[in-house]
Design a protein around this motif. Structure first.
Motif, PDB file in Angstrom:
ATOM      1  N   GLU A  13       0.826  -1.208   0.000  1.00 15.36           N
ATOM      2  CA  GLU A  13       0.000   0.000   0.000  1.00 15.36           C
ATOM      3  C   GLU A  13       0.862   1.260   0.000  1.00 15.36           C
ATOM      4  O   GLU A  13       0.553   2.229  -0.692  1.00 15.36           O
ATOM      5  CB  GLU A  13      -0.950  -0.003   1.201  1.00 15.36           C
ATOM      6  N   TYR A  14       1.931   1.237   0.783  1.00 18.25           N
ATOM      7  CA  TYR A  14       2.839   2.385   0.850  1.00 18.25           C
ATOM      8  C   TYR A  14       3.484   2.652  -0.502  1.00 18.25           C
ATOM      9  O   TYR A  14       3.489   3.786  -0.988  1.00 18.25           O
ATOM     10  CB  TYR A  14       3.911   2.157   1.922  1.00 18.25           C
ATOM     11  N   THR A  15       4.036   1.613  -1.131  1.00 21.95           N
ATOM     12  CA  THR A  15       4.715   1.820  -2.414  1.00 21.95           C
ATOM     13  C   THR A  15       3.732   2.264  -3.492  1.00 21.95           C
ATOM     14  O   THR A  15       4.091   3.066  -4.352  1.00 21.95           O
ATOM     15  CB  THR A  15       5.494   0.568  -2.867  1.00 21.95           C
ATOM     16  N   ALA A  16       2.502   1.774  -3.425  1.00 20.59           N
ATOM     17  CA  ALA A  16       1.483   2.208  -4.397  1.00 20.59           C
ATOM     18  C   ALA A  16       1.105   3.669  -4.157  1.00 20.59           C
ATOM     19  O   ALA A  16       1.047   4.469  -5.101  1.00 20.59           O
ATOM     20  CB  ALA A  16       0.258   1.312  -4.307  1.00 20.59           C
ATOM     21  N   ALA A  17       0.846   4.036  -2.905  1.00 20.44           N
ATOM     22  CA  ALA A  17       0.453   5.411  -2.583  1.00 20.44           C
ATOM     23  C   ALA A  17       1.576   6.401  -2.892  1.00 20.44           C
ATOM     24  O   ALA A  17       1.321   7.519  -3.317  1.00 20.44           O
ATOM     25  CB  ALA A  17       0.054   5.511  -1.115  1.00 20.44           C
ATOM     26  N   ALA A  18       2.820   5.972  -2.692  1.00 18.60           N
ATOM     27  CA  ALA A  18       3.970   6.841  -2.953  1.00 18.60           C
ATOM     28  C   ALA A  18       4.400   6.801  -4.413  1.00 18.60           C
ATOM     29  O   ALA A  18       5.311   7.531  -4.810  1.00 18.60           O
ATOM     30  CB  ALA A  18       5.138   6.436  -2.061  1.00 18.60           C
ATOM     31  N   SER A  19       3.745   5.950  -5.211  1.00 19.77           N
ATOM     32  CA  SER A  19       4.085   5.783  -6.629  1.00 19.77           C
ATOM     33  C   SER A  19       5.552   5.414  -6.830  1.00 19.77           C
ATOM     34  O   SER A  19       6.224   5.936  -7.718  1.00 19.77           O
ATOM     35  CB  SER A  19       3.749   7.052  -7.419  1.00 19.77           C
ATOM     36  N   ILE A  20       6.047   4.516  -5.991  1.00 13.34           N
ATOM     37  CA  ILE A  20       7.445   4.103  -6.105  1.00 13.34           C
ATOM     38  C   ILE A  20       7.578   2.600  -6.311  1.00 13.34           C
ATOM     39  O   ILE A  20       8.678   2.062  -6.244  1.00 13.34           O
ATOM     40  CB  ILE A  20       8.267   4.537  -4.860  1.00 13.34           C
ATOM     41  N   GLY A  21       6.485   1.932  -6.581  1.00 13.57           N
ATOM     42  CA  GLY A  21       6.494   0.482  -6.699  1.00 13.57           C
ATOM     43  C   GLY A  21       7.413  -0.063  -7.773  1.00 13.57           C
ATOM     44  O   GLY A  21       7.966  -1.153  -7.638  1.00 13.57           O
ATOM     45  N   GLU A  22       7.612   0.670  -8.835  1.00 17.43           N
ATOM     46  CA  GLU A  22       8.449   0.202  -9.942  1.00 17.43           C
ATOM     47  C   GLU A  22       9.888   0.678  -9.837  1.00 17.43           C
ATOM     48  O   GLU A  22      10.726   0.301 -10.640  1.00 17.43           O
ATOM     49  CB  GLU A  22       7.841   0.663 -11.272  1.00 17.43           C
ATOM     50  N   GLU A  23      10.194   1.516  -8.875  1.00 14.70           N
ATOM     51  CA  GLU A  23      11.537   2.084  -8.743  1.00 14.70           C
ATOM     52  C   GLU A  23      12.395   1.190  -7.857  1.00 14.70           C
ATOM     53  O   GLU A  23      12.675   1.498  -6.710  1.00 14.70           O
ATOM     54  CB  GLU A  23      11.442   3.497  -8.168  1.00 14.70           C
ATOM     55  N   ARG A  24      12.834   0.080  -8.389  1.00 17.95           N
ATOM     56  CA  ARG A  24      13.551  -0.939  -7.619  1.00 17.95           C
ATOM     57  C   ARG A  24      14.947  -0.514  -7.174  1.00 17.95           C
ATOM     58  O   ARG A  24      15.472  -1.028  -6.216  1.00 17.95           O
ATOM     59  CB  ARG A  24      13.670  -2.228  -8.429  1.00 17.95           C
ATOM     60  N   LYS A  25      15.566   0.423  -7.882  1.00 18.20           N
ATOM     61  CA  LYS A  25      16.942   0.812  -7.552  1.00 18.20           C
ATOM     62  C   LYS A  25      17.002   2.000  -6.602  1.00 18.20           C
ATOM     63  O   LYS A  25      18.064   2.343  -6.110  1.00 18.20           O
ATOM     64  CB  LYS A  25      17.710   1.114  -8.828  1.00 18.20           C
ATOM     65  N   GLU A  26      15.872   2.616  -6.329  1.00 15.80           N
ATOM     66  CA  GLU A  26      15.824   3.769  -5.437  1.00 15.80           C
ATOM     67  C   GLU A  26      15.455   3.296  -4.029  1.00 15.80           C
ATOM     68  O   GLU A  26      14.855   2.245  -3.857  1.00 15.80           O
ATOM     69  CB  GLU A  26      14.774   4.782  -5.930  1.00 15.80           C
ATOM     70  N   PRO A  27      15.805   4.085  -2.996  1.00 14.61           N
ATOM     71  CA  PRO A  27      15.451   3.683  -1.632  1.00 14.61           C
ATOM     72  C   PRO A  27      13.935   3.650  -1.434  1.00 14.61           C
ATOM     73  O   PRO A  27      13.206   4.442  -2.032  1.00 14.61           O
ATOM     74  CB  PRO A  27      16.090   4.758  -0.753  1.00 14.61           C
ATOM     75  N   MET A  28      13.471   2.724  -0.608  1.00 10.88           N
ATOM     76  CA  MET A  28      12.040   2.623  -0.340  1.00 10.88           C
ATOM     77  C   MET A  28      11.567   3.761   0.560  1.00 10.88           C
ATOM     78  O   MET A  28      10.542   4.373   0.321  1.00 10.88           O
ATOM     79  CB  MET A  28      11.706   1.284   0.315  1.00 10.88           C
ATOM     80  N   PHE A  29      12.334   4.036   1.608  1.00 16.23           N
ATOM     81  CA  PHE A  29      11.959   5.085   2.549  1.00 16.23           C
ATOM     82  C   PHE A  29      12.819   6.302   2.268  1.00 16.23           C
ATOM     83  O   PHE A  29      14.044   6.239   2.322  1.00 16.23           O
ATOM     84  CB  PHE A  29      12.111   4.588   3.987  1.00 16.23           C
ATOM     85  N   ARG A  30      12.148   7.427   1.965  1.00 15.54           N
ATOM     86  CA  ARG A  30      12.842   8.598   1.438  1.00 15.54           C
ATOM     87  C   ARG A  30      12.491   9.857   2.209  1.00 15.54           C
ATOM     88  O   ARG A  30      11.474   9.915   2.883  1.00 15.54           O
ATOM     89  CB  ARG A  30      12.439   8.808  -0.021  1.00 15.54           C
ATOM     90  N   THR A  31      13.333  10.851   2.025  1.00 12.16           N
ATOM     91  CA  THR A  31      13.051  12.156   2.616  1.00 12.16           C
ATOM     92  C   THR A  31      12.003  12.864   1.762  1.00 12.16           C
ATOM     93  O   THR A  31      11.711  12.440   0.640  1.00 12.16           O
ATOM     94  CB  THR A  31      14.321  13.023   2.674  1.00 12.16           C
ATOM     95  N   THR A  32      11.450  13.937   2.319  1.00 11.10           N
ATOM     96  CA  THR A  32      10.512  14.753   1.550  1.00 11.10           C
ATOM     97  C   THR A  32      11.166  16.090   1.246  1.00 11.10           C
ATOM     98  O   THR A  32      12.101  16.517   1.920  1.00 11.10           O
ATOM     99  CB  THR A  32       9.193  14.994   2.320  1.00 11.10           C
ATOM    100  N   ARG A  33      10.648  16.748   0.235  1.00  4.52           N
ATOM    101  CA  ARG A  33      11.151  18.064  -0.140  1.00  4.52           C
ATOM    102  C   ARG A  33      10.464  19.091   0.764  1.00  4.52           C
ATOM    103  O   ARG A  33       9.297  19.382   0.613  1.00  4.52           O
ATOM    104  CB  ARG A  33      10.826  18.344  -1.607  1.00  4.52           C
ATOM    105  N   GLY A  34      11.227  19.556   1.760  1.00  8.30           N
ATOM    106  CA  GLY A  34      10.667  20.518   2.720  1.00  8.30           C
ATOM    107  C   GLY A  34       9.460  19.911   3.428  1.00  8.30           C
ATOM    108  O   GLY A  34       9.464  18.766   3.830  1.00  8.30           O
ATOM    109  N   ARG A  35       8.415  20.704   3.540  1.00  7.38           N
ATOM    110  CA  ARG A  35       7.179  20.220   4.153  1.00  7.38           C
ATOM    111  C   ARG A  35       6.107  19.937   3.094  1.00  7.38           C
ATOM    112  O   ARG A  35       4.931  19.827   3.404  1.00  7.38           O
ATOM    113  CB  ARG A  35       6.653  21.238   5.158  1.00  7.38           C
ATOM    114  N   SER A  36       6.553  19.797   1.856  1.00  8.51           N
ATOM    115  CA  SER A  36       5.621  19.605   0.746  1.00  8.51           C
ATOM    116  C   SER A  36       4.983  18.220   0.725  1.00  8.51           C
ATOM    117  O   SER A  36       3.933  18.031   0.138  1.00  8.51           O
ATOM    118  CB  SER A  36       6.346  19.835  -0.584  1.00  8.51           C
ATOM    119  N   GLY A  37       5.647  17.243   1.339  1.00  9.11           N
ATOM    120  CA  GLY A  37       5.155  15.872   1.275  1.00  9.11           C
ATOM    121  C   GLY A  37       5.623  15.158   0.021  1.00  9.11           C
ATOM    122  O   GLY A  37       5.416  13.955  -0.127  1.00  9.11           O
ATOM    123  N   GLU A  38       6.271  15.875  -0.879  1.00  4.14           N
ATOM    124  CA  GLU A  38       6.788  15.283  -2.118  1.00  4.14           C
ATOM    125  C   GLU A  38       8.070  14.512  -1.809  1.00  4.14           C
ATOM    126  O   GLU A  38       9.004  15.044  -1.220  1.00  4.14           O
ATOM    127  CB  GLU A  38       7.080  16.389  -3.131  1.00  4.14           C
TER     128      GLU A  38
END
Length: 121
Positions: A13-38
């Protein structure tokens, strides 16, 4: 060690909501840009995670210091409360001694209302 089926679902659910499910080479848990939530592609550092946990615990009114042993004790206690065996908890915690695992068992710390009602006032 296998993961709990709920954890599998939460991560999906997390990877789907974050739209990172297909990004296998990137870290799963990431920082956000400021307080934007991006999400950025920068990994969330362990120190960032601890600050976040402590900040949220404080906001919830928990004044006790929280660390890795808090999570270990909570997991072991929950497992044992639900009928788990100390020997299996020992294996899951990778402890050499069941005595060490027993130090994380917080079941005896809880005081029930029935016990408090035994006090004659």
């Amino acid at each position: 060690m296998p993961t709990h089926h709920n954890l599998d679902r939460y991560l999906e659910e997390y990877t789907a909501a974050a739209s990172i499910g297909e990004e296998r080479k990137e870290p799963m848990f990431r920082t956000t840009r400021g307080r934007s939530g991006e999400l950025t592609t920068n990994p969330l550092l362990q120190s960032d995670v601890w600050r976040m946990i402590r900040r949220r615990a404080l906001a919830a009114g928990i004044k006790t210091q929280i660390g890795r042993h808090t999570f270990r004790a909570t997991g072991i206690t929950a497992y044992l409360k639900n009928g788990g065996r100390l020997e299996i908890a020992q294996q899951m915690a990778a402890h050499e001694s069941a005595r060490t695992t027993g130090l994380y068992d917080r079941r005896s710390v809880e005081i029930s209302l029935d016990e408090v009602e035994r006090i004659g006032i």
